[in-house]
Design a protein around this motif. Structure first.
Motif, PDB file in Angstrom:
ATOM      1  N   LYS A  24     -19.119  31.681  75.476  1.00  0.00           N
ATOM      2  CA  LYS A  24     -18.999  31.356  74.042  1.00  0.00           C
ATOM      3  C   LYS A  24     -19.076  29.838  73.816  1.00  0.00           C
ATOM      4  O   LYS A  24     -19.840  29.365  72.989  1.00  0.00           O
ATOM      5  CB  LYS A  24     -17.664  31.896  73.480  1.00  0.00           C
ATOM      6  N   THR A  25     -18.255  29.094  74.568  1.00  0.00           N
ATOM      7  CA  THR A  25     -18.217  27.640  74.364  1.00  0.00           C
ATOM      8  C   THR A  25     -19.565  27.018  74.720  1.00  0.00           C
ATOM      9  O   THR A  25     -20.056  26.112  74.033  1.00  0.00           O
ATOM     10  CB  THR A  25     -17.091  27.014  75.224  1.00  0.00           C
ATOM     11  N   THR A  26     -20.185  27.520  75.775  1.00  0.00           N
ATOM     12  CA  THR A  26     -21.495  26.999  76.187  1.00  0.00           C
ATOM     13  C   THR A  26     -22.518  27.240  75.079  1.00  0.00           C
ATOM     14  O   THR A  26     -23.334  26.367  74.758  1.00  0.00           O
ATOM     15  CB  THR A  26     -21.948  27.718  77.485  1.00  0.00           C
ATOM     16  N   ASN A 220     -27.398  30.383  79.626  1.00  0.00           N
ATOM     17  CA  ASN A 220     -26.618  29.230  79.160  1.00  0.00           C
ATOM     18  C   ASN A 220     -26.474  29.194  77.638  1.00  0.00           C
ATOM     19  O   ASN A 220     -26.500  28.131  77.025  1.00  0.00           O
ATOM     20  CB  ASN A 220     -27.221  27.918  79.675  1.00  0.00           C
ATOM     21  N   LYS A 294      -9.526  27.575  84.473  1.00  0.00           N
ATOM     22  CA  LYS A 294     -10.283  26.407  84.021  1.00  0.00           C
ATOM     23  C   LYS A 294      -9.349  25.231  83.813  1.00  0.00           C
ATOM     24  O   LYS A 294      -8.148  25.422  83.567  1.00  0.00           O
ATOM     25  CB  LYS A 294     -11.079  26.707  82.758  1.00  0.00           C
ATOM     26  N   ASP A 316     -17.971  26.787  88.481  1.00  0.00           N
ATOM     27  CA  ASP A 316     -18.807  25.639  88.141  1.00  0.00           C
ATOM     28  C   ASP A 316     -17.911  24.408  88.097  1.00  0.00           C
ATOM     29  O   ASP A 316     -16.730  24.504  87.763  1.00  0.00           O
ATOM     30  CB  ASP A 316     -19.432  25.805  86.744  1.00  0.00           C
TER      31      ASP A 316
HETATM   32  N1  LIG Z   1     -25.032  30.892  85.545  1.00  0.00           N
HETATM   33  C1  LIG Z   1     -24.672  30.851  84.256  1.00  0.00           C
HETATM   34  N2  LIG Z   1     -23.475  30.321  83.925  1.00  0.00           N
HETATM   35  C2  LIG Z   1     -23.144  30.276  82.615  1.00  0.00           C
HETATM   36  C3  LIG Z   1     -23.996  30.760  81.588  1.00  0.00           C
HETATM   37  N3  LIG Z   1     -23.379  30.596  80.399  1.00  0.00           N
HETATM   38  C4  LIG Z   1     -22.177  30.022  80.664  1.00  0.00           C
HETATM   39  N4  LIG Z   1     -22.030  29.825  82.000  1.00  0.00           N
HETATM   40  C5  LIG Z   1     -20.875  29.269  82.718  1.00  0.00           C
HETATM   41  O1  LIG Z   1     -19.792  30.192  82.614  1.00  0.00           O
HETATM   42  C6  LIG Z   1     -18.551  29.482  82.548  1.00  0.00           C
HETATM   43  C7  LIG Z   1     -17.780  29.930  81.320  1.00  0.00           C
HETATM   44  O2  LIG Z   1     -18.514  29.513  80.176  1.00  0.00           O
HETATM   45  P1  LIG Z   1     -17.783  29.237  78.784  1.00  0.00           P
HETATM   46  O3  LIG Z   1     -18.837  28.884  77.820  1.00  0.00           O
HETATM   47  O4  LIG Z   1     -16.646  28.295  78.962  1.00  0.00           O
HETATM   48  O5  LIG Z   1     -17.208  30.686  78.472  1.00  0.00           O
HETATM   49  P2  LIG Z   1     -16.233  31.119  77.279  1.00  0.00           P
HETATM   50  O6  LIG Z   1     -16.668  32.439  76.834  1.00  0.00           O
HETATM   51  O7  LIG Z   1     -16.160  30.041  76.250  1.00  0.00           O
HETATM   52  O8  LIG Z   1     -14.842  31.191  78.058  1.00  0.00           O
HETATM   53  P3  LIG Z   1     -13.355  31.402  77.428  1.00  0.00           P
HETATM   54  O9  LIG Z   1     -13.267  30.509  76.226  1.00  0.00           O
HETATM   55  O10 LIG Z   1     -12.440  30.991  78.536  1.00  0.00           O
HETATM   56  O11 LIG Z   1     -13.222  32.811  77.103  1.00  0.00           O
HETATM   57  C8  LIG Z   1     -18.888  28.010  82.553  1.00  0.00           C
HETATM   58  O12 LIG Z   1     -18.765  27.522  83.864  1.00  0.00           O
HETATM   59  C9  LIG Z   1     -20.344  27.986  82.097  1.00  0.00           C
HETATM   60  O13 LIG Z   1     -21.048  26.865  82.605  1.00  0.00           O
HETATM   61  C10 LIG Z   1     -25.266  31.316  81.978  1.00  0.00           C
HETATM   62  O14 LIG Z   1     -26.064  31.793  81.160  1.00  0.00           O
HETATM   63  N5  LIG Z   1     -25.532  31.329  83.324  1.00  0.00           N
END
Ligand SMILES: Nc1nc2c(ncn2[C@@H]2O[C@H](COP(=O)(O)OP(=O)(O)OP(=O)(O)O)[C@@H](O)[C@H]2O)c(=O)[nH]1
Length: 354
Positions: A24-26, A220, A294, A316
Protein backbone atom coordinates in the motif's frame (compact mmCIF):
# COMPACT_ATOMS: atom_id res chain seq x y z
CA UNK A 1 -30.52 12.70 -9.04
CA UNK A 2 -27.76 10.84 -10.90
CA UNK A 3 -24.68 9.63 -9.05
CA UNK A 4 -22.45 12.02 -11.03
CA UNK A 5 -24.68 14.96 -10.11
CA UNK A 6 -24.82 13.96 -6.45
CA UNK A 7 -21.02 13.86 -6.36
CA UNK A 8 -20.50 17.23 -8.02
CA UNK A 9 -18.46 19.64 -5.92
CA UNK A 10 -17.44 16.99 -3.42
CA UNK A 11 -13.81 16.14 -2.76
CA UNK A 12 -13.11 12.57 -3.92
CA UNK A 13 -11.48 10.22 -1.40
CA UNK A 14 -9.75 6.97 -2.29
CA UNK A 15 -9.44 4.27 0.37
CA UNK A 16 -6.41 2.04 -0.06
CA UNK A 17 -6.53 -1.20 1.86
CA UNK A 18 -4.85 -4.63 1.75
CA UNK A 19 -3.13 -6.98 4.17
CA UNK A 20 0.11 -6.21 6.04
CA UNK A 21 2.96 -5.67 3.61
CA UNK A 22 0.89 -5.98 0.41
CA UNK A 23 2.45 -2.79 -0.95
CA UNK A 24 0.00 0.00 0.00
CA UNK A 25 2.66 2.52 1.05
CA UNK A 26 4.80 1.69 -1.99
CA UNK A 27 1.81 2.28 -4.27
CA UNK A 28 0.99 5.59 -2.58
CA UNK A 29 4.60 6.71 -2.83
CA UNK A 30 4.52 6.03 -6.55
CA UNK A 31 1.20 7.86 -6.83
CA UNK A 32 2.53 10.97 -5.08
CA UNK A 33 5.48 11.08 -7.43
CA UNK A 34 3.20 10.82 -10.50
CA UNK A 35 0.10 12.69 -9.40
CA UNK A 36 -0.58 14.64 -12.61
CA UNK A 37 -0.55 17.98 -10.78
CA UNK A 38 -3.22 17.01 -8.23
CA UNK A 39 -2.79 18.18 -4.63
CA UNK A 40 -3.35 15.19 -2.41
CA UNK A 41 -4.00 15.00 1.32
CA UNK A 42 -2.98 11.71 2.83
CA UNK A 43 -4.42 10.06 5.93
CA UNK A 44 -2.31 7.14 7.09
CA UNK A 45 -3.29 4.56 9.65
CA UNK A 46 -0.83 1.97 10.86
CA UNK A 47 -0.92 -1.00 13.24
CA UNK A 48 1.97 -0.93 15.71
CA UNK A 49 3.60 1.86 17.66
CA UNK A 50 6.11 3.10 15.11
CA UNK A 51 5.02 5.50 12.37
CA UNK A 52 7.08 3.88 9.62
CA UNK A 53 4.69 4.45 6.71
CA UNK A 54 4.26 8.16 7.48
CA UNK A 55 8.00 8.53 7.78
CA UNK A 56 8.61 6.78 4.46
CA UNK A 57 6.05 8.95 2.69
CA UNK A 58 7.17 12.23 4.27
CA UNK A 59 10.68 11.39 3.10
CA UNK A 60 9.67 10.94 -0.53
CA UNK A 61 9.65 14.70 -1.15
CA UNK A 62 6.83 14.62 -3.69
CA UNK A 63 5.31 17.97 -4.62
CA UNK A 64 1.81 16.52 -4.71
CA UNK A 65 1.77 16.14 -0.95
CA UNK A 66 3.67 18.36 1.46
CA UNK A 67 4.45 17.18 5.00
CA UNK A 68 1.50 19.13 6.42
CA UNK A 69 -0.81 17.20 4.08
CA UNK A 70 0.26 13.88 5.59
CA UNK A 71 -1.85 13.08 8.64
CA UNK A 72 -1.08 10.01 10.73
CA UNK A 73 -3.80 8.31 12.77
CA UNK A 74 -2.01 6.34 15.45
CA UNK A 75 -4.68 5.41 17.99
CA UNK A 76 -5.40 1.93 16.66
CA UNK A 77 -6.97 0.54 13.54
CA UNK A 78 -8.99 3.16 11.68
CA UNK A 79 -12.05 0.90 11.53
CA UNK A 80 -12.30 0.98 15.35
CA UNK A 81 -11.61 4.69 15.81
CA UNK A 82 -13.96 6.14 13.21
CA UNK A 83 -15.87 8.37 15.61
CA UNK A 84 -12.99 9.46 17.83
CA UNK A 85 -10.21 9.82 15.33
CA UNK A 86 -11.24 9.67 11.69
CA UNK A 87 -14.28 11.97 11.68
CA UNK A 88 -12.55 14.76 13.67
CA UNK A 89 -9.52 14.48 11.36
CA UNK A 90 -11.69 14.79 8.27
CA UNK A 91 -13.61 17.69 9.76
CA UNK A 92 -10.37 19.56 10.44
CA UNK A 93 -9.11 18.80 6.95
CA UNK A 94 -12.32 20.14 5.40
CA UNK A 95 -12.09 23.33 7.47
CA UNK A 96 -8.74 24.19 5.91
CA UNK A 97 -8.69 27.15 3.57
CA UNK A 98 -6.51 25.40 1.06
CA UNK A 99 -8.46 22.19 0.46
CA UNK A 100 -6.87 19.26 -1.36
CA UNK A 101 -8.01 18.08 -4.81
CA UNK A 102 -8.16 14.49 -3.60
CA UNK A 103 -7.91 12.65 -0.27
CA UNK A 104 -6.12 9.30 -0.08
CA UNK A 105 -6.57 7.12 3.00
CA UNK A 106 -4.22 4.22 3.69
CA UNK A 107 -5.80 1.83 6.16
CA UNK A 108 -3.70 -0.36 8.41
CA UNK A 109 -3.09 -3.83 7.01
CA UNK A 110 -5.46 -5.25 9.64
CA UNK A 111 -8.34 -2.83 9.12
CA UNK A 112 -11.79 -3.74 7.89
CA UNK A 113 -12.58 -1.11 5.26
CA UNK A 114 -16.37 -1.34 5.73
CA UNK A 115 -16.78 0.83 8.89
CA UNK A 116 -14.44 3.45 7.42
CA UNK A 117 -16.34 3.69 4.14
CA UNK A 118 -19.68 3.75 5.98
CA UNK A 119 -18.42 6.79 7.93
CA UNK A 120 -18.62 8.80 4.70
CA UNK A 121 -22.41 8.64 5.15
CA UNK A 122 -22.18 10.76 8.31
CA UNK A 123 -24.02 14.02 7.46
CA UNK A 124 -21.04 16.36 8.01
CA UNK A 125 -18.83 14.29 5.75
CA UNK A 126 -21.37 13.20 3.15
CA UNK A 127 -22.14 16.72 2.04
CA UNK A 128 -18.47 17.48 1.34
CA UNK A 129 -16.67 14.27 0.36
CA UNK A 130 -17.43 11.12 -1.62
CA UNK A 131 -15.54 7.83 -1.77
CA UNK A 132 -14.12 7.71 -5.30
CA UNK A 133 -13.33 4.06 -4.75
CA UNK A 134 -11.82 1.39 -2.52
CA UNK A 135 -8.57 -0.04 -3.87
CA UNK A 136 -7.46 -3.35 -2.36
CA UNK A 137 -3.79 -4.21 -2.79
CA UNK A 138 -2.95 -7.92 -2.84
CA UNK A 139 0.46 -9.46 -2.20
CA UNK A 140 0.34 -11.95 -5.08
CA UNK A 141 3.38 -13.83 -3.80
CA UNK A 142 1.80 -14.31 -0.37
CA UNK A 143 -1.44 -15.57 -1.93
CA UNK A 144 0.53 -17.96 -4.14
CA UNK A 145 2.37 -19.23 -1.04
CA UNK A 146 -0.97 -20.05 0.62
CA UNK A 147 -0.73 -17.33 3.26
CA UNK A 148 -4.50 -16.74 3.28
CA UNK A 149 -5.64 -20.29 2.75
CA UNK A 150 -7.39 -21.63 5.79
CA UNK A 151 -4.78 -23.10 8.11
CA UNK A 152 -6.91 -25.47 10.16
CA UNK A 153 -4.12 -26.38 12.59
CA UNK A 154 -3.55 -22.76 13.41
CA UNK A 155 -7.25 -21.99 13.83
CA UNK A 156 -7.67 -24.98 16.10
CA UNK A 157 -4.67 -23.89 18.14
CA UNK A 158 -6.16 -20.40 18.52
CA UNK A 159 -9.49 -21.87 19.57
CA UNK A 160 -7.83 -23.72 22.43
CA UNK A 161 -6.71 -20.35 23.82
CA UNK A 162 -9.84 -18.44 22.98
CA UNK A 163 -13.28 -19.99 23.40
CA UNK A 164 -14.86 -16.90 21.89
CA UNK A 165 -13.20 -17.34 18.54
CA UNK A 166 -16.24 -17.50 16.36
CA UNK A 167 -14.81 -17.71 12.89
CA UNK A 168 -12.26 -19.32 10.65
CA UNK A 169 -8.63 -18.30 10.18
CA UNK A 170 -8.27 -14.59 11.03
CA UNK A 171 -5.97 -14.06 8.05
CA UNK A 172 -8.33 -15.67 5.61
CA UNK A 173 -11.30 -13.77 6.94
CA UNK A 174 -9.57 -10.40 6.84
CA UNK A 175 -8.27 -11.09 3.34
CA UNK A 176 -11.83 -11.78 2.15
CA UNK A 177 -13.25 -8.73 3.94
CA UNK A 178 -10.72 -6.46 2.29
CA UNK A 179 -11.50 -7.98 -1.13
CA UNK A 180 -15.24 -7.72 -0.52
CA UNK A 181 -14.95 -3.96 -0.07
CA UNK A 182 -12.98 -3.41 -3.29
CA UNK A 183 -13.86 -1.38 -6.36
CA UNK A 184 -10.44 -2.12 -7.82
CA UNK A 185 -8.11 -4.98 -6.90
CA UNK A 186 -4.39 -4.52 -7.56
CA UNK A 187 -2.53 -7.82 -7.78
CA UNK A 188 0.86 -6.48 -6.69
CA UNK A 189 4.33 -8.08 -6.53
CA UNK A 190 3.91 -9.77 -9.89
CA UNK A 191 7.72 -9.77 -10.17
CA UNK A 192 7.85 -12.48 -7.51
CA UNK A 193 5.73 -15.09 -9.31
CA UNK A 194 5.50 -16.55 -12.80
CA UNK A 195 2.56 -16.39 -15.24
CA UNK A 196 0.94 -19.62 -14.12
CA UNK A 197 1.27 -18.61 -10.45
CA UNK A 198 -0.37 -15.31 -11.29
CA UNK A 199 -3.24 -17.05 -13.05
CA UNK A 200 -3.84 -19.15 -9.89
CA UNK A 201 -3.77 -16.00 -7.76
CA UNK A 202 -6.35 -14.36 -10.04
CA UNK A 203 -8.58 -17.43 -9.77
CA UNK A 204 -8.20 -17.65 -6.02
CA UNK A 205 -8.97 -13.95 -5.49
CA UNK A 206 -12.01 -14.16 -7.80
CA UNK A 207 -13.28 -17.22 -5.91
CA UNK A 208 -13.31 -15.31 -2.63
CA UNK A 209 -15.83 -12.66 -3.65
CA UNK A 210 -19.24 -12.71 -5.27
CA UNK A 211 -18.88 -9.34 -7.04
CA UNK A 212 -16.47 -8.88 -9.93
CA UNK A 213 -14.43 -5.72 -9.34
CA UNK A 214 -11.75 -4.91 -11.93
CA UNK A 215 -8.46 -6.69 -11.24
CA UNK A 216 -5.19 -5.27 -12.50
CA UNK A 217 -1.60 -6.45 -12.08
CA UNK A 218 1.28 -4.34 -10.79
CA UNK A 219 4.81 -4.44 -9.60
CA UNK A 220 6.04 -2.06 -6.93
CA UNK A 221 2.57 -0.53 -6.87
CA UNK A 222 3.09 1.14 -10.23
CA UNK A 223 -0.45 2.05 -11.19
CA UNK A 224 -1.26 5.26 -13.10
CA UNK A 225 -2.82 8.06 -11.07
CA UNK A 226 -5.65 8.34 -13.61
CA UNK A 227 -6.67 4.76 -12.81
CA UNK A 228 -6.30 4.93 -9.03
CA UNK A 229 -7.93 8.32 -8.59
CA UNK A 230 -10.65 8.20 -11.19
CA UNK A 231 -12.97 5.35 -10.22
CA UNK A 232 -15.94 7.64 -9.57
CA UNK A 233 -17.93 5.01 -7.68
CA UNK A 234 -19.37 6.78 -4.63
CA UNK A 235 -18.71 3.64 -2.58
CA UNK A 236 -20.36 5.04 0.57
CA UNK A 237 -23.68 4.38 -1.16
CA UNK A 238 -22.78 0.75 -1.90
CA UNK A 239 -20.91 -0.39 1.18
CA UNK A 240 -24.00 -1.74 2.96
CA UNK A 241 -24.04 -4.47 0.30
CA UNK A 242 -20.40 -5.44 0.89
CA UNK A 243 -20.61 -6.71 4.43
CA UNK A 244 -17.59 -8.04 6.32
CA UNK A 245 -17.70 -11.45 8.05
CA UNK A 246 -18.01 -9.59 11.34
CA UNK A 247 -21.03 -7.61 10.17
CA UNK A 248 -22.70 -10.76 8.90
CA UNK A 249 -22.04 -12.58 12.17
CA UNK A 250 -23.02 -9.69 14.45
CA UNK A 251 -25.86 -7.85 12.77
CA UNK A 252 -26.77 -6.55 16.23
CA UNK A 253 -23.82 -4.20 16.01
CA UNK A 254 -21.34 -5.82 18.41
CA UNK A 255 -17.94 -4.13 18.27
CA UNK A 256 -15.15 -6.00 16.58
CA UNK A 257 -11.55 -5.94 17.71
CA UNK A 258 -8.13 -7.03 16.55
CA UNK A 259 -7.39 -9.41 19.39
CA UNK A 260 -6.26 -12.05 16.94
CA UNK A 261 -3.17 -9.96 16.18
CA UNK A 262 -0.43 -8.53 18.35
CA UNK A 263 2.37 -6.06 17.89
CA UNK A 264 5.29 -4.80 19.92
CA UNK A 265 8.43 -2.73 19.39
CA UNK A 266 11.93 -4.11 19.89
CA UNK A 267 14.62 -1.55 20.71
CA UNK A 268 18.23 -2.44 20.11
CA UNK A 269 21.58 -0.72 20.06
CA UNK A 270 23.65 -0.22 16.92
CA UNK A 271 23.90 -3.02 14.36
CA UNK A 272 27.47 -3.28 13.18
CA UNK A 273 26.97 -6.01 10.60
CA UNK A 274 23.56 -5.41 8.98
CA UNK A 275 23.98 -8.15 6.36
CA UNK A 276 24.54 -10.82 9.03
CA UNK A 277 21.76 -9.36 11.19
CA UNK A 278 19.24 -9.50 8.35
CA UNK A 279 20.28 -12.95 7.30
CA UNK A 280 19.71 -14.33 10.80
CA UNK A 281 16.55 -12.25 11.26
CA UNK A 282 14.99 -14.27 8.44
CA UNK A 283 15.40 -17.40 10.57
CA UNK A 284 13.73 -15.78 13.60
CA UNK A 285 10.81 -14.58 11.47
CA UNK A 286 10.29 -18.02 9.94
CA UNK A 287 10.60 -19.84 13.25
CA UNK A 288 8.03 -17.64 15.02
CA UNK A 289 5.79 -16.99 12.00
CA UNK A 290 6.14 -13.21 12.29
CA UNK A 291 3.76 -11.65 9.75
CA UNK A 292 5.40 -8.25 9.43
CA UNK A 293 8.46 -6.50 10.81
CA UNK A 294 9.60 -2.99 9.95
CA UNK A 295 11.62 -0.15 11.36
CA UNK A 296 14.93 1.66 11.32
CA UNK A 297 18.41 0.56 12.32
CA UNK A 298 21.47 2.42 13.48
CA UNK A 299 24.57 1.25 11.64
CA UNK A 300 27.82 2.61 13.17
CA UNK A 301 29.77 4.87 10.84
CA UNK A 302 26.79 5.45 8.53
CA UNK A 303 25.28 8.95 8.47
CA UNK A 304 21.94 7.51 7.26
CA UNK A 305 19.49 5.20 9.00
CA UNK A 306 18.78 1.78 7.55
CA UNK A 307 15.11 1.06 6.76
CA UNK A 308 14.28 -2.62 7.31
CA UNK A 309 11.05 -4.04 5.84
CA UNK A 310 10.12 -7.68 6.30
CA UNK A 311 6.97 -9.30 4.93
CA UNK A 312 7.14 -12.85 6.20
CA UNK A 313 10.80 -13.76 5.83
CA UNK A 314 11.30 -11.69 2.64
CA UNK A 315 13.33 -8.66 3.75
CA UNK A 316 14.10 -5.38 1.94
CA UNK A 317 16.56 -2.83 3.29
CA UNK A 318 17.90 0.52 2.20
CA UNK A 319 19.33 3.69 3.72
CA UNK A 320 16.37 6.08 3.56
CA UNK A 321 17.59 9.35 5.07
CA UNK A 322 20.30 10.92 7.20
CA UNK A 323 19.81 10.92 10.95
CA UNK A 324 18.63 14.43 11.82
CA UNK A 325 20.67 16.73 14.04
CA UNK A 326 19.70 16.00 17.64
CA UNK A 327 17.82 12.81 16.71
CA UNK A 328 18.75 9.91 18.99
CA UNK A 329 20.29 7.15 16.90
CA UNK A 330 19.04 3.68 17.70
CA UNK A 331 17.37 0.60 16.26
CA UNK A 332 13.60 0.28 16.61
CA UNK A 333 11.63 -2.48 14.93
CA UNK A 334 7.88 -3.10 15.10
CA UNK A 335 6.91 -6.78 15.07
CA UNK A 336 3.39 -7.95 14.11
CA UNK A 337 2.05 -11.49 14.36
CA UNK A 338 -0.92 -13.55 15.40
CA UNK A 339 -1.80 -13.25 19.07
CA UNK A 340 -0.31 -16.62 19.92
CA UNK A 341 3.13 -15.34 18.86
CA UNK A 342 5.50 -15.74 21.82
CA UNK A 343 6.55 -12.11 22.38
CA UNK A 344 9.22 -12.88 24.98
CA UNK A 345 10.82 -15.51 22.75
CA UNK A 346 10.76 -13.25 19.67
CA UNK A 347 12.24 -10.35 21.65
CA UNK A 348 14.99 -12.56 23.04
CA UNK A 349 15.76 -14.08 19.64
CA UNK A 350 16.01 -10.67 17.91
CA UNK A 351 18.07 -9.17 20.74
CA UNK A 352 20.48 -12.09 20.51
CA UNK A 353 21.25 -11.18 16.87
CA UNK A 354 23.04 -7.92 17.76
N1 LIG B 1 9.38 -7.59 -4.84
C1 LIG B 1 8.43 -6.68 -4.60
N2 LIG B 1 8.40 -6.04 -3.41
C2 LIG B 1 7.44 -5.11 -3.21
C3 LIG B 1 6.47 -4.78 -4.19
N3 LIG B 1 5.64 -3.84 -3.68
C4 LIG B 1 6.09 -3.58 -2.42
N4 LIG B 1 7.17 -4.34 -2.13
C5 LIG B 1 7.94 -4.40 -0.88
O1 LIG B 1 7.11 -4.99 0.12
C6 LIG B 1 7.40 -4.40 1.40
C7 LIG B 1 6.12 -3.88 2.01
O2 LIG B 1 5.65 -2.81 1.20
P1 LIG B 1 4.74 -1.64 1.81
O3 LIG B 1 4.40 -0.75 0.69
O4 LIG B 1 5.38 -1.05 3.02
O5 LIG B 1 3.47 -2.49 2.25
P2 LIG B 1 2.19 -1.97 3.08
O6 LIG B 1 1.03 -2.65 2.52
O7 LIG B 1 2.17 -0.48 3.12
O8 LIG B 1 2.55 -2.53 4.53
P3 LIG B 1 1.78 -2.23 5.93
O9 LIG B 1 1.50 -0.76 5.96
O10 LIG B 1 2.76 -2.66 6.98
O11 LIG B 1 0.57 -3.04 5.94
C8 LIG B 1 8.44 -3.33 1.16
O12 LIG B 1 9.71 -3.86 1.44
C9 LIG B 1 8.29 -3.03 -0.33
O13 LIG B 1 9.50 -2.56 -0.91
C10 LIG B 1 6.52 -5.48 -5.45
O14 LIG B 1 5.70 -5.29 -6.35
N5 LIG B 1 7.52 -6.41 -5.58
Amino acid sequence: MTLAKAQQGKIPATVITGFLGAGKTTMIRNLLQNADGKRIALIINEFGDLGVDGDVLKGCGAEACSEEDIIELTNGCICCTVADDFIPTMTKLLERENRPDHIVIETSGLALPQPLVAAFNWPDIRSEVTVDGVVTVVDSAAVAAGRFADDHDKVDALRVNDDNLDHESPLEELFEDQLTAADLIVLNKTDLIDASGLKSVRDEVASRISRKPTMIEAKNGEVAAAILLGLGVGTEGEIANRKSHHEMEHEAGEEHDHDEFDSFVVELGAISDPAAFIDRLKGVIAEHDVLRLKGFADVPGKPMRLLIQAVGSRIDQYYDRAWAAGEARGTRLVVIGLHDMDEAAVRAAISALV
